[in-house]
Design a protein around this motif. Sequence first.
Motif, PDB file in Angstrom:
ATOM      1  N   GLY A 167       4.540  31.027   7.290  1.00  9.64           N
ATOM      2  CA  GLY A 167       4.095  30.853   8.547  1.00  9.64           C
ATOM      3  C   GLY A 167       3.039  30.039   8.982  1.00  9.64           C
ATOM      4  N   ALA A 168       2.639  28.976   8.262  1.00 14.35           N
ATOM      5  CA  ALA A 168       1.759  28.029   8.697  1.00 14.35           C
ATOM      6  C   ALA A 168       2.134  26.808   9.481  1.00 14.35           C
ATOM      7  N   ARG A 169       1.567  26.095   9.850  1.00 14.92           N
ATOM      8  CA  ARG A 169       1.740  24.749  10.505  1.00 14.92           C
ATOM      9  C   ARG A 169       1.638  23.689   9.709  1.00 14.92           C
ATOM     10  N   ALA A 170       2.560  22.742   9.575  1.00 11.50           N
ATOM     11  CA  ALA A 170       2.350  21.861   8.431  1.00 11.50           C
ATOM     12  C   ALA A 170       2.996  20.377   9.230  1.00 11.50           C
ATOM     13  N   LEU A 171       2.473  19.235   8.955  1.00  8.39           N
ATOM     14  CA  LEU A 171       2.843  17.753   9.217  1.00  8.39           C
ATOM     15  C   LEU A 171       2.379  16.665   8.164  1.00  8.39           C
ATOM     16  N   ALA A 172       3.207  15.627   8.315  1.00  9.16           N
ATOM     17  CA  ALA A 172       2.670  14.761   7.230  1.00  9.16           C
ATOM     18  C   ALA A 172       2.397  13.499   8.217  1.00  9.16           C
ATOM     19  N   VAL A 173       1.344  12.920   8.045  1.00  8.69           N
ATOM     20  CA  VAL A 173       0.840  11.541   8.964  1.00  8.69           C
ATOM     21  C   VAL A 173       1.006  10.491   7.754  1.00  8.69           C
ATOM     22  N   LEU A 174       1.665   9.627   7.676  1.00 16.37           N
ATOM     23  CA  LEU A 174       1.790   8.455   6.530  1.00 16.37           C
ATOM     24  C   LEU A 174       1.511   7.162   7.045  1.00 16.37           C
ATOM     25  N   THR A 175       0.914   6.346   6.173  1.00 19.02           N
ATOM     26  CA  THR A 175       0.663   5.054   6.395  1.00 19.02           C
ATOM     27  C   THR A 175       1.387   4.100   5.583  1.00 19.02           C
ATOM     28  N   VAL A 176       2.305   3.196   5.894  1.00 18.11           N
ATOM     29  CA  VAL A 176       3.197   2.191   5.271  1.00 18.11           C
ATOM     30  C   VAL A 176       2.428   1.431   4.302  1.00 18.11           C
ATOM     31  N   SER A 177       2.448   1.573   2.973  1.00 14.66           N
ATOM     32  CA  SER A 177       1.664   0.782   2.074  1.00 14.66           C
ATOM     33  C   SER A 177       2.686  -0.309   1.550  1.00 14.66           C
ATOM     34  N   ASP A 178       4.020   0.039   1.553  1.00 14.63           N
ATOM     35  CA  ASP A 178       5.044  -0.975   0.684  1.00 14.63           C
ATOM     36  C   ASP A 178       6.289  -0.826   1.396  1.00 14.63           C
ATOM     37  N   HIS A 179       6.971  -1.736   1.292  1.00 12.51           N
ATOM     38  CA  HIS A 179       8.214  -2.040   1.870  1.00 12.51           C
ATOM     39  C   HIS A 179       9.402  -2.305   0.965  1.00 12.51           C
ATOM     40  N   LEU A 180      10.375  -1.278   0.841  1.00 12.23           N
ATOM     41  CA  LEU A 180      11.532  -1.170  -0.083  1.00 12.23           C
ATOM     42  C   LEU A 180      12.377  -2.417   0.149  1.00 12.23           C
ATOM     43  N   LEU A 181      12.640  -2.779   1.477  1.00 11.16           N
ATOM     44  CA  LEU A 181      13.634  -3.852   1.814  1.00 11.16           C
ATOM     45  C   LEU A 181      12.877  -5.380   1.468  1.00 11.16           C
ATOM     46  N   THR A 182      11.612  -5.545   1.627  1.00 16.13           N
ATOM     47  CA  THR A 182      11.103  -6.590   1.707  1.00 16.13           C
ATOM     48  C   THR A 182      10.451  -6.959   0.339  1.00 16.13           C
ATOM     49  N   GLY A 183       9.863  -6.059  -0.364  1.00 13.33           N
ATOM     50  CA  GLY A 183       9.052  -5.896  -1.524  1.00 13.33           C
ATOM     51  C   GLY A 183       7.561  -6.216  -1.078  1.00 13.33           C
ATOM     52  N   GLU A 184       7.238  -6.204   0.238  1.00  9.56           N
ATOM     53  CA  GLU A 184       5.931  -6.468   0.361  1.00  9.56           C
ATOM     54  C   GLU A 184       4.911  -5.331   0.163  1.00  9.56           C
ATOM     55  N   ALA A 185       3.596  -5.299  -0.135  1.00  9.22           N
ATOM     56  CA  ALA A 185       2.793  -4.130  -0.302  1.00  9.22           C
ATOM     57  C   ALA A 185       1.384  -4.381  -0.183  1.00  9.22           C
ATOM     58  N   LEU A 186       0.536  -3.501   0.294  1.00 14.22           N
ATOM     59  CA  LEU A 186      -0.817  -3.608   0.527  1.00 14.22           C
ATOM     60  C   LEU A 186      -1.629  -3.529  -0.744  1.00 14.22           C
TER      61      LEU A 186
END
Length: 235
Positions: A193-212
């Motif tokens: 009975g708790a509240r939950a959320l995921a707030v995420l930052t994109v650090s890499d890309h599976l399609l392009t291979g880019e990454a921070l």
Amino acid sequence: MTIHIGAKPGEIAETVLMPGDPLRARWAAETFLEDPELVNDIRGMFGYTGHWKKQRVTIQGSGMGMPSLSIYANELIRDYGAKTLIRIGSCGAMQAQVKLRDVVLAMTASSVNTPSSALFRELNFAPCADWPLLRAALQAADGKGIFPHVGGIYSSDTFYDERPDLIQQMTRHGVLAVEMEAAELYAVAARHGARALAVLTVSDHLLTGEALDSDARERSFADMIEIALEAAFSI
């Protein structure tokens, strides 16, 4: 005090932000909280409690993966009375329109398996975010001039995934990104009975291979944390 959290009664706030990396928990506490106090360091999984705009908040590392997250979420809710848990972490983009540094708000979290799966037996439970929290996060992002992606993500129990066919199907069905904890967080929160959320930052890309790189990740994560804090205390 529990097996995995050394905080004394009353040292954990009702609102908890949960990065996977305990060092990120320390960085976030020192950067965003007033007078942060170390309340847990068992197994090096740092937790800090302080204030943000006079609101009491704890930032507690969860470790990597759903089994580790499940331990901390269960103990935070069951033993310390946490009411709102927000995952703040990185993710890998799975759609062309999702770019590096973008913010993703996870409406739902698909998975192959989670620590909670055994409870449901034949039921294919659909873990989802708390709607008031999700709406508040979207409003907080809008107030900062940030346009997050809102939708389904994939919580994986393997980092080195060898199922390209599965990735292709999820991309085909509009899954925004992959990470490793949200599905179990949503299930545990729903159960208690708790509240939950995921707030995420994109650090890499599976399609392009880019990454921070590591420095760029830290700078990019500030927006995510501010959105999470604003959302937590505006409902």
